[in-house]
Design a protein around this motif. Structure first.
Motif, PDB file in Angstrom:
ATOM      1  N   GLN A 777       0.832  -1.198   0.000  1.00  0.00           N
ATOM      2  CA  GLN A 777       0.000   0.000   0.000  1.00  0.00           C
ATOM      3  C   GLN A 777       0.873   1.255   0.000  1.00  0.00           C
ATOM      4  O   GLN A 777       1.888   1.327   0.676  1.00  0.00           O
ATOM      5  CB  GLN A 777      -0.917   0.000   1.231  1.00  0.00           C
ATOM      6  N   HIS A 778       0.465   2.227  -0.775  1.00  0.00           N
ATOM      7  CA  HIS A 778       1.211   3.482  -0.862  1.00  0.00           C
ATOM      8  C   HIS A 778       0.400   4.620  -0.245  1.00  0.00           C
ATOM      9  O   HIS A 778      -0.827   4.574  -0.191  1.00  0.00           O
ATOM     10  CB  HIS A 778       1.512   3.827  -2.329  1.00  0.00           C
ATOM     11  N   ASP A 779       1.129   5.615   0.176  1.00  0.00           N
ATOM     12  CA  ASP A 779       0.499   6.855   0.629  1.00  0.00           C
ATOM     13  C   ASP A 779       0.187   7.674  -0.617  1.00  0.00           C
ATOM     14  O   ASP A 779       0.982   8.492  -1.064  1.00  0.00           O
ATOM     15  CB  ASP A 779       1.458   7.599   1.556  1.00  0.00           C
ATOM     16  N   ALA A 780      -0.978   7.414  -1.199  1.00  0.00           N
ATOM     17  CA  ALA A 780      -1.311   8.026  -2.490  1.00  0.00           C
ATOM     18  C   ALA A 780      -2.752   8.537  -2.467  1.00  0.00           C
ATOM     19  O   ALA A 780      -3.593   8.032  -1.717  1.00  0.00           O
ATOM     20  CB  ALA A 780      -1.148   7.001  -3.606  1.00  0.00           C
ATOM     21  N   PRO A 781      -3.047   9.531  -3.290  1.00  0.00           N
ATOM     22  CA  PRO A 781      -4.416  10.064  -3.337  1.00  0.00           C
ATOM     23  C   PRO A 781      -5.401   9.022  -3.872  1.00  0.00           C
ATOM     24  O   PRO A 781      -5.023   8.080  -4.578  1.00  0.00           O
ATOM     25  CB  PRO A 781      -4.295  11.242  -4.323  1.00  0.00           C
ATOM     26  N   GLU A 782      -6.671   9.218  -3.530  1.00  0.00           N
ATOM     27  CA  GLU A 782      -7.717   8.326  -4.032  1.00  0.00           C
ATOM     28  C   GLU A 782      -7.770   8.399  -5.554  1.00  0.00           C
ATOM     29  O   GLU A 782      -7.696   9.469  -6.151  1.00  0.00           O
ATOM     30  CB  GLU A 782      -9.072   8.731  -3.449  1.00  0.00           C
ATOM     31  N   GLY A 783      -7.879   7.222  -6.180  1.00  0.00           N
ATOM     32  CA  GLY A 783      -7.960   7.164  -7.635  1.00  0.00           C
ATOM     33  C   GLY A 783      -6.630   7.112  -8.341  1.00  0.00           C
ATOM     34  O   GLY A 783      -6.577   7.016  -9.572  1.00  0.00           O
ATOM     35  N   GLY A 881       5.490   6.782  -5.571  1.00  0.00           N
ATOM     36  CA  GLY A 881       5.157   5.693  -6.479  1.00  0.00           C
ATOM     37  C   GLY A 881       3.730   5.671  -6.968  1.00  0.00           C
ATOM     38  O   GLY A 881       3.054   4.645  -6.847  1.00  0.00           O
ATOM     39  N   TYR A 882       3.252   6.794  -7.519  1.00  0.00           N
ATOM     40  CA  TYR A 882       1.902   6.770  -8.082  1.00  0.00           C
ATOM     41  C   TYR A 882       1.792   7.758  -9.228  1.00  0.00           C
ATOM     42  O   TYR A 882       2.627   8.655  -9.407  1.00  0.00           O
ATOM     43  CB  TYR A 882       0.848   7.079  -7.004  1.00  0.00           C
ATOM     44  N   VAL A 883       0.737   7.561 -10.027  1.00  0.00           N
ATOM     45  CA  VAL A 883       0.374   8.503 -11.083  1.00  0.00           C
ATOM     46  C   VAL A 883      -1.083   8.886 -10.872  1.00  0.00           C
ATOM     47  O   VAL A 883      -1.936   8.016 -10.667  1.00  0.00           O
ATOM     48  CB  VAL A 883       0.554   7.877 -12.485  1.00  0.00           C
ATOM     49  N   LEU A 884      -1.387  10.177 -10.916  1.00  0.00           N
ATOM     50  CA  LEU A 884      -2.749  10.660 -10.750  1.00  0.00           C
ATOM     51  C   LEU A 884      -3.136  11.453 -11.995  1.00  0.00           C
ATOM     52  O   LEU A 884      -2.419  12.366 -12.410  1.00  0.00           O
ATOM     53  CB  LEU A 884      -2.851  11.558  -9.516  1.00  0.00           C
ATOM     54  N   ILE A 885      -4.250  11.066 -12.593  1.00  0.00           N
ATOM     55  CA  ILE A 885      -4.750  11.796 -13.756  1.00  0.00           C
ATOM     56  C   ILE A 885      -5.496  13.025 -13.244  1.00  0.00           C
ATOM     57  O   ILE A 885      -6.557  12.914 -12.623  1.00  0.00           O
ATOM     58  CB  ILE A 885      -5.667  10.910 -14.623  1.00  0.00           C
ATOM     59  N   LEU A 886      -4.932  14.193 -13.478  1.00  0.00           N
ATOM     60  CA  LEU A 886      -5.515  15.443 -12.974  1.00  0.00           C
ATOM     61  C   LEU A 886      -6.595  15.972 -13.910  1.00  0.00           C
ATOM     62  O   LEU A 886      -7.609  16.511 -13.458  1.00  0.00           O
ATOM     63  CB  LEU A 886      -4.422  16.502 -12.804  1.00  0.00           C
ATOM     64  N   LYS A 887      -6.366  15.820 -15.209  1.00  0.00           N
ATOM     65  CA  LYS A 887      -7.322  16.320 -16.191  1.00  0.00           C
ATOM     66  C   LYS A 887      -7.273  15.425 -17.416  1.00  0.00           C
ATOM     67  O   LYS A 887      -6.281  15.417 -18.142  1.00  0.00           O
ATOM     68  CB  LYS A 887      -6.995  17.772 -16.576  1.00  0.00           C
ATOM     69  N   PRO A 888      -8.348  14.660 -17.675  1.00  0.00           N
ATOM     70  CA  PRO A 888      -8.341  13.786 -18.860  1.00  0.00           C
ATOM     71  C   PRO A 888      -8.254  14.601 -20.142  1.00  0.00           C
ATOM     72  O   PRO A 888      -8.703  15.751 -20.203  1.00  0.00           O
ATOM     73  CB  PRO A 888      -9.679  13.044 -18.763  1.00  0.00           C
TER      74      PRO A 888
END
Length: 894
Positions: A777-783, A881-888
């Motif tokens: 588990q990572h400390d990452a934002p939802e989604g 260690g995460y990627v977050l899509i901010l704007k499709p």
């Protein structure tokens, strides 16, 4: 003349062109004696007669040929027009007469299920299941004829058109038969897979069961019971709450009914019925010789089979010889370890299996521990775990290659069922010690005592001598002697790699771990290593990237050269340089680059792929991207700046330690480790570089032999040689190949095309079970999409999805999203501000180069190239260690 109607008893698996996949399977099972409700098929000849009476269909087919799978609005409009037209057309009189006669003979008073059966449906390599329509409880002549007409029209539903377009099926070539089968009014029905469709494990029968007709289950209206059976015993059972069921109406058609409370949580089949049904499934699988997806029902104390088709979603099994005890073998994907998960042709796999140094009866033989499956190589690591230390150490070692692979191995080897049946491996411990001892001795000496600045020269001299020796062995010979020497060369390659080359970069890897651990322990600074990784001196892959930047800078000075590069046409590129201003100056640098690196290419571990010196199509876009995204000299400036930052960080680290208690001792040890790390880690890419020099020589020898065989008329095309193994090529050169060569090559080419569409698992067992492992588990934002952090830093920007380097058009500020990278992708790293990959770990190629270039990177995000779209504005966090899509990205956008 082909009839318009055939009874099930007249049909077998060879009847597919007449009755489609569904009809052929029902006829085959009927003739094999399986309990199939009786019926008949309206053949494709009847469909042709129906279609050919239309003067509008040729125009419709012309429009279908040009339609794109993603143009859904266009498909919907066109499909609606075709279906509307077909539903208004009469059925030709001879066809109608044949259908009605067969219906009366079968029983005019009975109810029927009417199903479409396409000629491209339920094939061993593709399934069109669900693309056309089904009509249940059809009664009477007019209802039957209308249902058949609707089935014909359903060949042009939106989903069927889109599926054919996506998979390049000719719309004219896919014909439709209609299955007319007596209805069974079941108490229970469902679906049975003769292999677990989730894990892929063969021999585990998985049964879904619910009350009433199976359409409720297939359409997803109800939850079904799940039963699993293995070797005649029930191994799993989940009883679902079944609120509704679909039942037939006396007057025809069906209705959905609520089940009474006492039935909702009742087991649909009792244990005895479950075992009987599983045995029936095993018999059907045995008949077809392949795992099956079976639709079944239960009525009046009997099981009936209403359909069986191959399970096309299973990854192919490697052919692992059975051993006493029949324990499952654990197989590791070599492609994931090498950061190249594409399918490879048989010759590439044969070369690697010959190279693999373990499990070989002779130098020239292919390893008995390396298997081909789905166009990829899998290594059998099972017996390693008969040694207790390996059960902990090996997964930890894998962690630097791929986190999911590491956790998957750890989970599997901890299973009681695995350890209980694992046999002893006499002599394994001794063999490992004999293999590792000399490597370890060299490692310790170089870690503690060797002047590491000399290591690059020593290593380079060994590589050069080895390459010249191999070149001499392969020159001046042809025919069987040349192939034998290729086998000998391949068989010796990894032994040289492990024994002579690996001890050079290994001290750098050990030193990096020690620097990280000691900096954290003594200074509470676990992140210093990120800066220390930058611009390692003498890394052959980094130097290659810098030279590509130099090529871009030279091209900028000559507009005609730059335009030639931007045209993206690699054909005769070197020759065409002579015709433009500045071509001579650029050509001299180009030739120097090719002398040093022309044997490389994307996916370079596949020896069948053209090298850069043969085909520059993957290299020119990288030079173009460099010209567009960087100013002249910027790549050299950044590298120099990175080296200065790393040196400053090293000095600061040592100075901070010197100020501590026992500071002189700590500082001296850290200074030594940093010195080893910076110099030895830079040599990490040298062994692969040496290997690619060998691959170039072997490839050249194979192509020379292919040219000879083509000239003699034995092969039609030179690249046909890549669809053979080394042993087969030797037999062919000796005139001893017993197989029908043309048939063999055709089958191999079809297999390769299919394998290219498959996604290989990281780990699988010899029973086909896919072992996935778990991610921490990572400390990452939802989604957020979670992966493994491999190069620290945070960056935001537009995503650029690149599946092949030759198609890359990176712009300034874009984040590279790739399935994997190897040294052939390195030219793109200068242009990217961040990196995301579907596979990889801390010490795989992309991660190492990203750290050297100082760009954030996250690896191991499954399906990243599909989940992230071109132009999505994303945040990449290479620290957590995460990627977050901010704007499709917007439809139609870039």
């Amino acid at each position: 003349m082909i009839g318009y109607v055939l009874g099930f008893g007249q049909i077998d698996k060879s009847s597919l062109p007449l009755v489609g996949g569904k009809g052929a399977n029902l006829g085959e099972m009927t003739r094999a004696g399986f309990p199939v409700p009786s019926g008949f098929c309206v053949t494709t000849a009847a469909y042709r007669a129906f279609i050919e009476q239309s003067s509008e269909m040729p125009g419709f087919f012309g429009q279908l040929a040009n339609v794109k799978a993603n143009r859904l609005d266009e498909i919907a409009e066109l499909g609606s027009s075709i279906r509307g037209h077909l539903l208004t057309m009469p059925i030709p009189a001879p066809v109608r007469s044949a259908i009605v006669d067969s219906w009366r003979r079968s029983g005019a008073d009975k109810a029927y299920a009417v199903r479409s059966s396409a000629t491209a449906e339920d094939l061993p390599t593709a399934s069109f299941a669900g693309q056309q329509d089904t009509y249940l409880n059809v009664r009477g002549e007019e209802q039957l004829l209308q249902a058949i007409r609707k089935c014909w029209a359903s060949l042009f539903t939106d989903r069927a058109i889109s599926y054919r377009a996506k998979n390049n099926f000719d719309h004219r070539a896919v014909l439709l038969s209609v299955v007319v089968q007596q209805m069974v009014f079941p108490e229970v029905s469902g679906i049975m897979f003769t292999a677990d469709p989730v894990s892929g494990r063969r021999g585990t029968v998985s049964i879904d069961a619910s009350f009433g007709l199976g359409e409720a289950l297939v359409s997803g209206l109800v939850s079904a019971d799940l039963y699993q059976v293995r070797a005649g015993a029930i191994t799993g059972k989940k009883v679902a709450r079944k609120k509704i069921a679909i039942f037939a109406l006396p007057e025809g058609g069906t209705e959905t009914q609520s089940l009474p409370p006492d039935m909702q949580e009742r087991q649909a089949l009792d244990d005895g019925q479950i075992v009987r049904l599983a045995a029936l499934g095993a018999a059907i699988e045995n008949h077809y010789g392949a795992e099956q997806d079976i639709e079944w029902c239960y009525a009046d104390g009997r099981f009936f089979v209403v359909q069986s088709r191959p399970i096309t979603s299973l990854y192919p099994l490697p052919h692992v010889p059975a051993e006493p005890g029949e324990y499952p073998h654990l197989l590791l994907s070599f492609g994931h370890q090498q950061m190249m998960t594409d399918a490879m042709k048989p010759m590439a796999l044969s070369v690697w299996r010959t190279m693999f140094p373990f499990g070989k009866p002779s130098l020239r033989a292919e390893s008995k521990l390396a298997y081909a499956a789905g166009g990829r190589m899998y290594v059998d690591i099972t017996k390693l775990f008969s040694l207790k230390p390996a059960r902990k150490l090996f997964p930890k070692a894998l962690g630097i290659i791929d986190e999911r692979m590491s956790s998957g191995v750890a989970e599997f080897v901890a299973r009681d069922s695995f350890l209980r049946n694992l046999p002893a491996a006499p002599g394994l411990r001794k063999g490992i010690v004999q293999f590792l001892a000399p490597i370890a001795a060299r490692l310790v000496r170089r870690l503690l005592f060797t002047r590491t600045e000399r290591m690059a020269g020593e290593m380079g001299a060994k590589i050069e001598a080895w390459t010249k020796s191999c070149e001499m062995k392969l020159s001046g010979v042809s025919g069987p002697e040349r192939i034998v020497r290729v086998q000998e060369q391949a068989g010796a390659l990894l032994r040289f790699f492990f024994r002579q080359l690996l001890p050079y970069p290994l001290p750098g890897l050990i030193a990096s771990r020690l620097v990280h651990a000691l900096a954290n322990k003594w200074l509470g600074d676990p992140d210093s290593l990120h800066v220390l990784n930058k611009s390692l001196p003498g890394n052959v892959t980094s130097e290659m990237g810098l030279m590509i930047g130099d090529l871009a800078d030279t091209a900028r000075r000559y507009p005609q050269v730059a335009e030639l590069i931007r045209s993206g046409d690699p054909a005769r590129f070197r020759e065409r340089l002579q015709q433009v201003e500045g071509g001579d100056a650029f050509g001299r640098e180009w030739d120097r680059f090719m002398r040093l690196y022309g044997m490389r290419c994307p996916g370079e571990i596949d020896i069948t792929r053209p090298r850069w010196r043969e085909d520059a199509s993957a290299l020119l876009p990288s030079i173009d991207s460099h010209m567009r995204t960087m100013r002249p000299g910027e790549h050299r400036e950044k590298f120099a700046q990175g080296a200065q930052e790393a040196e400053a960080a090293a000095r600061g680290l040592v100075a901070r330690l010197r100020a501590q208690r026992f500071g002189l001792i700590k500082a001296k040890l850290m200074f030594r480790l940093l010195h080893v790390f910076r110099n030895a880690m830079a040599l990490r890419e040298h062994p692969k570089y040496a290997m690619m020099q060998q691959f170039a020589l072997i490839r050249e020898a194979l192509l020379a032999e292919a040219s000879k065989l083509t000239g003699d008329g034995v092969l039609k095309r030179e690249d046909d040689v890549f669809y053979l193994t080394l042993d087969e090529l030797l037999a062919l050169a000796e005139g001893k190949l017993t197989a029908d060569l043309e048939t063999l090559l055709d089958r191999r080419k079809r297999d390769y095309e299919r394998f290219c569409t498959l996604k290989p698992p990281r780990l699988m067992t010899s029973e086909g079970e896919i072992v996935t492992g778990r991610r921490e588990q990572h400390d990452a934002p939802e989604g957020a999409l979670l992966g493994t952090p491999v190069s620290a830093g945070i960056v935001e920007g537009p995503a650029r999805v690149v599946l092949r380097p030759e198609d890359a058009k990176l712009n300034k500020g874009e984040i590279l999203i790739a399935p994997f990278t190897d040294p052939g992708w390195t030219p793109l790293f200068h242009s990217a501000v961040g990196l995301v990959m579907e596979v990889g770990g801390l010490m795989t190629h992309g991660a190492v180069v990203a750290r050297e270039y100082g760009i954030p990177a996250v690896v191991g995000i499954d399906g990243a190239t599909g989940k992230i779209k071109d132009g999505d504005y994303i945040r990449l966090d290479g620290t957590r260690g995460y990627v977050l899509i901010l704007k499709p990205s917007q439809p139609g956008g870039n």
